[in-house]
Design an enzyme around this catalytic site. Structure first.
Site, short mmCIF file in Angstrom:
data_model
loop_
_atom_site.label_atom_id
_atom_site.label_comp_id
_atom_site.label_asym_id
_atom_site.label_seq_id
_atom_site.Cartn_x
_atom_site.Cartn_y
_atom_site.Cartn_z
CG HIS A 1 -1.66 -1.26 1.45
ND1 HIS A 1 -2.91 -1.53 0.95
CD2 HIS A 1 -1.26 -2.37 2.13
CE1 HIS A 1 -3.26 -2.75 1.33
NE2 HIS A 1 -2.28 -3.29 2.03
CE LYS B 1 11.14 19.62 -11.07
NZ LYS B 1 9.89 19.21 -11.67
CD GLU C 1 8.50 12.29 -15.24
OE1 GLU C 1 7.46 12.97 -15.22
OE2 GLU C 1 9.64 12.79 -15.17
#
Ligand code: ARG
Length: 461
Positions: free
Chosen positions: A166, A293, A300
């Site tokens: 989970h 960044k 992705e």
């Protein structure tokens, strides 16, 4: 488009214009031609050569004509190899292009090559030859990735991380164990490709348009010369079926789904919140707006592209589902989906191999609470029923939590208050590394199990 060897009434494509009184409408032509199949050129030539040799061996074509056609095919092959083969707008598909070029080289007799052959069995053959090569390349790519994962697992065997359920920290395990979980999935993916290779290994050449041929051909001869283990049993099935294309797309989609889950973990792990991995600069991208960044874009995009490969599988299944047997032109649409699925998986396996090999891993230790089950198991060994032990540790955690203390800050008195059968020495159980090491049963999350798995994996490769 007129040629000296065709009836004067014929118009349109040399391949089939004889019964036509008008040439194709350019709109119709543009709508129906296939340019996506050009990458099958070398396979089309290989199949053509095998077919020609068989026709000559069976005495269907004379040796002299056979030699000239063979020379022509060899020449086209050299052009293809050199990237010098020129496709024309008037080529309906790769098969027409080869026949047209051959006609330019050897004259009208080039048409003899199409004896006892149809583009229907030709495309079915080309696809199988293509799939055979691609499956081998995919398997190689998956193996390379498994090797990198095994090498990493070796280095990270003693590093302890939480296993999650989970997405909550569950139990301490070796980081190598988490990495190898992906490797075992890839091994199963590889197994599916290897299994599929057996079904690809059947030549459809000789099925003709779908009903076979009255010419004394021998499909076994072409099958053998093309390296196929078997030939078709039913000509209708041979040109109508695309089940192996669907299966290949499924295998690709399944592998992409596995890689997508690995991608998702890499995305999570590379976040500041996890801080498990630093991807190399060469395998990351920057932000045009935010100078600080560094984004895990390859991961992705792999996750995103898995969606389109699932789409390819859906395309192929849907394409085939309503078709009457045998061939229908709808099947021409199979190539784009199949090529895309294969290309995407190959590129993705390659990028992951590089991305993982160049990444730096530094996962922090799991929270002490991940040793909670170890405490409960201590009570079980002293005869306490599991449910009672579970409850007692739950109580301990709840009390500690209320006081803002973590499990590793528990005292012997806290244990005793939670259950009388706890011993002060049980405090030593609250150690993620020791917890992981204790689960040394085969396939468990301990460093020892990881070493065994690596040996078994390398053995299977
Ligand atoms: N380009 C066609 C395909 O990919 C080849 C077979 C065409 N057959 C035909 N009868 N028009 O399916």
């Amino acid at each position: 488009m007129t040629a000296s060897d065709r009836p004067a009434t014929g118009t349109g494509p040399i391949m089939w214009g004889g019964r036509f009184g008008q040439p194709p409408d350019p709109l119709m032509w543009d709508y129906t031609v296939d340019r996506s199949d050009r990458r099958l050129l070398i396979y089309d030539l290989r199949g053509s050569r095998a077919h020609l040799d068989m026709l000559v061996a069976r005495g269907v074509l004379g040796a002299e004509l056979g030699a000239r056609l063979r020379e022509g095919i060899d020449r086209v092959d050299r052009e293809a190899e050199a990237g010098a083969f020129v496709f024309l707008d008037s080529d309906e598909d790769v098969h027409s292009a080869v026949e047209r070029r051959l006609r330019e080289l050897v004259g009208a007799e080039a048409g003899a090559l199409h004896t006892a052959r149809s583009r229907n069995d030709q495309i079915a053959l080309d696809l199988r030859l293509y799939m055979r090569d691609e499956v081998a390349a995919i398997v190689e790519g998956l193996v390379a990735l498994v090797r990198v994962l095994a090498d990493l697992a070796d280095v990270q065997a003693e590093t302890i991380v939480p296993a999650f359920t989970h997405l909550q920290q569950a139990q301490p395990i070796s980081f190598g164990h988490q990495l190898l979980a992906h490797a075992w999935g890839l091994i199963r993916d590889r197994g599916r490709f290897l299994d599929l290779a057996k079904r690809i290994d059947e030549s459809p050449l000789g099925a003709g348009a779908g009903g076979g041929s009255s010419v004394p051909i021998d499909p076994e001869v072409t099958a053998e010369s093309l390296g196929f283990a078997a030939t078709f049993a039913n000509s209708v099935d041979a040109v109508a079926s695309r089940d192996i294309a669907c299966e290949l797309a499924f295998c690709c989609a399944r592998s992409m789904v596995g890689l997508s889950r690995l991608a998702e973990e890499i995305v999570l792990w590379s976040s500041a919140e996890f801080g498990w991995v630093t991807l190399s600069d060469t395998m990351s991208t920057g932000s045009s707006a935010l100078p600080q960044k560094k984004n895990p874009d390859p991961a992705e995009l792999a996750r995103g592209r898995a969606a389109s490969v699932i789409g390819d599988l859906t395309t192929l299944l849907t394409l085939e589902k309503g078709l009457p047997l045998s061939y229908a032109r709808d099947l021409q649409e199979d190539k784009r989906a199949l090529f895309h699925a294969v290309d995407t998986l190959r590129a993705t396996a390659g990028i992951f191999t590089e991305m993982l090999a160049t990444a730096g891993f530094h996962p922090p230790s799991p929270r002490p609470e991940t040793s909670a089950l170890d405490l409960a198991e201590a009570l079980i060994r002293r005869g306490v029923p599991f449910r009672t032990a579970h409850e007692a540790v739950g109580l301990l955690l709840s009390r500690l939590g209320a006081e803002g203390r973590s499990l590793d800050q528990a005292l012997a008195s806290d244990l005793e208050a939670a259950h009388p059968r706890f011993l002060p020495a049980d405090l030593e159980l609250i150690d993620p590394a020791a917890s992981a090491a204790r689960r040394s049963s085969p396939g468990g999350g301990s460093p020892a199990s990881v070493r065994e798995q690596i040996a078994e994996l390398r053995n299977q490769l």
